[in-house]
Write a protein that holds these residues in place. Structure first.
Motif, mmCIF file in Angstrom:
data_model
loop_
_atom_site.group_PDB
_atom_site.id
_atom_site.type_symbol
_atom_site.label_atom_id
_atom_site.label_comp_id
_atom_site.label_asym_id
_atom_site.label_seq_id
_atom_site.Cartn_x
_atom_site.Cartn_y
_atom_site.Cartn_z
ATOM 1 N N GLU A 274 -0.189 6.641 5.856
ATOM 2 C CA GLU A 274 -1.574 7.110 5.901
ATOM 3 C C GLU A 274 -2.273 6.749 7.205
ATOM 4 N N ASP A 275 -1.543 6.182 8.139
ATOM 5 C CA ASP A 275 -2.110 5.825 9.438
ATOM 6 C C ASP A 275 -1.294 6.470 10.545
ATOM 7 N N ASP B 28 0.835 -1.211 0.000
ATOM 8 C CA ASP B 28 0.000 0.000 0.000
ATOM 9 C C ASP B 28 0.868 1.260 0.000
ATOM 10 N N ALA B 29 0.548 2.191 0.916
ATOM 11 C CA ALA B 29 1.274 3.460 0.964
ATOM 12 C C ALA B 29 2.434 3.426 1.951
ATOM 13 N N TYR C 192 1.697 7.613 10.591
ATOM 14 C CA TYR C 192 3.099 7.203 10.635
ATOM 15 C C TYR C 192 3.337 6.111 11.676
#
Length: 367
Positions: free
Chosen positions: A132-133, A107-108, A135
């Motif tokens: 996106e969480d 994912d990212a 860090y």
């Protein structure tokens, strides 16, 4: 992801397996970057230097700026290289001097600079951040043959960086930078159980101005940790400083930051750290302060400082345990420092080494 279990009564204190003492210095490996003189295009490579011959023998193109390097425990000519804050990760065959596989993040997520192989070589672990969480830090587990992601485990903090396998391969020591200073989290070092994927113990720093960067672990489990200023600090903030901390594991033990009167040059990032275990001398580099320093682990006493070495970056111990090896300067020099005198020696120097990255690793893959 499995839930954390209660901390054990005592910490794992058995450090990583130490390589057999060799009569040769070994090969030095480190990342580099530059520009093509004709096109101006950016270039990235892994540089290899023969420390016994004092010659550079390879620059292996990688496509990204290599930060940390981890060697396969059963196939020492195979290494993994990791990008810091990016998508770059690859397997390199040092014998053929080529990249044999590239690895993608999930994912990212971003790779955060370091990794480690399992003792049997079947898996490797990467420090990654779920960007996106918030860090969130994680250790991704991958198959070392197929490179498939097999799941992850928490690091117990944000923006993890270094990781070292200890305790007979059962535990990972992980540094967590803490992320941006405004997010309220402190830097930490955590002990993560490989089999249960649980955080066993957390060692938190009390200075909210520093992160936890690179760590060197002795065979007995002692830690030498270097740090940099936390993200989000202004350049003139008094918290903008690096630090060198030492830590002897034990129940309720805390890190001890070493310092010396008059040593005001240790500013910015204290970048790389190495421990000469026979003497328990710790070497640390501070490129912003143009400072190379050596400390007594047991007492915290400053033994020697060199302020005339421009931009020291990587530091390691040669395989014969007779020298520290240090990379430095805009021309990427490499120099040996005698472990007894803590002074640079003329023999074995290489300039340029083409190692412009944060680390140098001493390794042997010829056996």
């Amino acid at each position: 992801m499995r839930e954390a279990i209660p901390a054990p009564a005592v910490l794992p204190v058995v450090g990583p397996v130490q390589p057999a003492l060799l009569t040769r210095r070994g090969m030095a490996i480190g990342g580099g970057r530059g520009e093509d003189k004709e096109t101006g295009a950016k270039r990235y490579w892994l540089s290899v230097v023969d420390l016994d011959a004092g010659t550079r023998i390879a620059e292996i193109p990688t496509g990204f700026f290599p930060h940390g390097v981890a060697a396969h425990p059963l196939q020492p000519h195979v290494v993994m290289a990791f990008e810091k804050h990016g998508k770059g990760c690859c397997q390199i065959d040092l014998r053929t001097q080529r990249v044999t596989a590239t690895v993608q993040t999930v994912d990212a997520n971003e790779f955060y600079g370091h990794g480690a192989y399992s003792r049997d070589g079947r898996h490797f672990f990467c420090t990654e951040t779920a960007v996106e969480d918030g860090y969130r830090g994680l250790l991704m587990v991958r198959d070392s043959r197929t490179f498939a992601a097999l799941g992850d485990m928490p690091t117990g903090g944000k923006e993890p960086h270094d990781c070292v396998l200890i305790n007979g391969g059962q535990t990972l020591v992980v540094t967590n930078g803490g992320g941006h200073i405004d997010n309220g989290g402190l830097a930490s070092v955590t002990y993560v159980d490989v089999s249960t994927r649980a955080v066993l113990h957390t060692l938190r720093f009390t200075d909210d101005g520093i992160n936890a960067g690179h760590v060197w672990v002795s065979s007995k489990g002692e830690l030498a940790i270097v740090s940099a200023p936390r993200q989000g600090l202004d350049a003139d903030d008094p918290k903008v400083h690096g630090a060198l901390s030492v830590f002897t594991p034990g129940v309720d033990a805390q890190p001890r930051t070493v310092s010396a009167p008059g040593l005001v040059d240790m500013r910015g990032e204290v970048l790389s750290v190495a421990l000469h275990e026979p003497s328990m001398v710790v070497g640390a580099t501070d490129p912003d302060g143009n400072l190379l320093s050596f400390w007594d682990f047991k007492t915290g006493r400053l033994l020697k400082s060199h302020r005339n070495m421009p931009g020291p970056r990587g530091i390691a111990v040669t395989l014969d345990q007779r020298h520290f090896v240090v990379t430095y300067g805009p021309e990427a020099g490499l120099v040996l420092v005698d472990v007894k005198t803590l002074e640079p020696v003329s023999e074995g120097a290489v300039k340029p080494s083409w190692m412009t990255g944060s680390h140098v690793v001493c390794h042997d893959w010829t056996a």
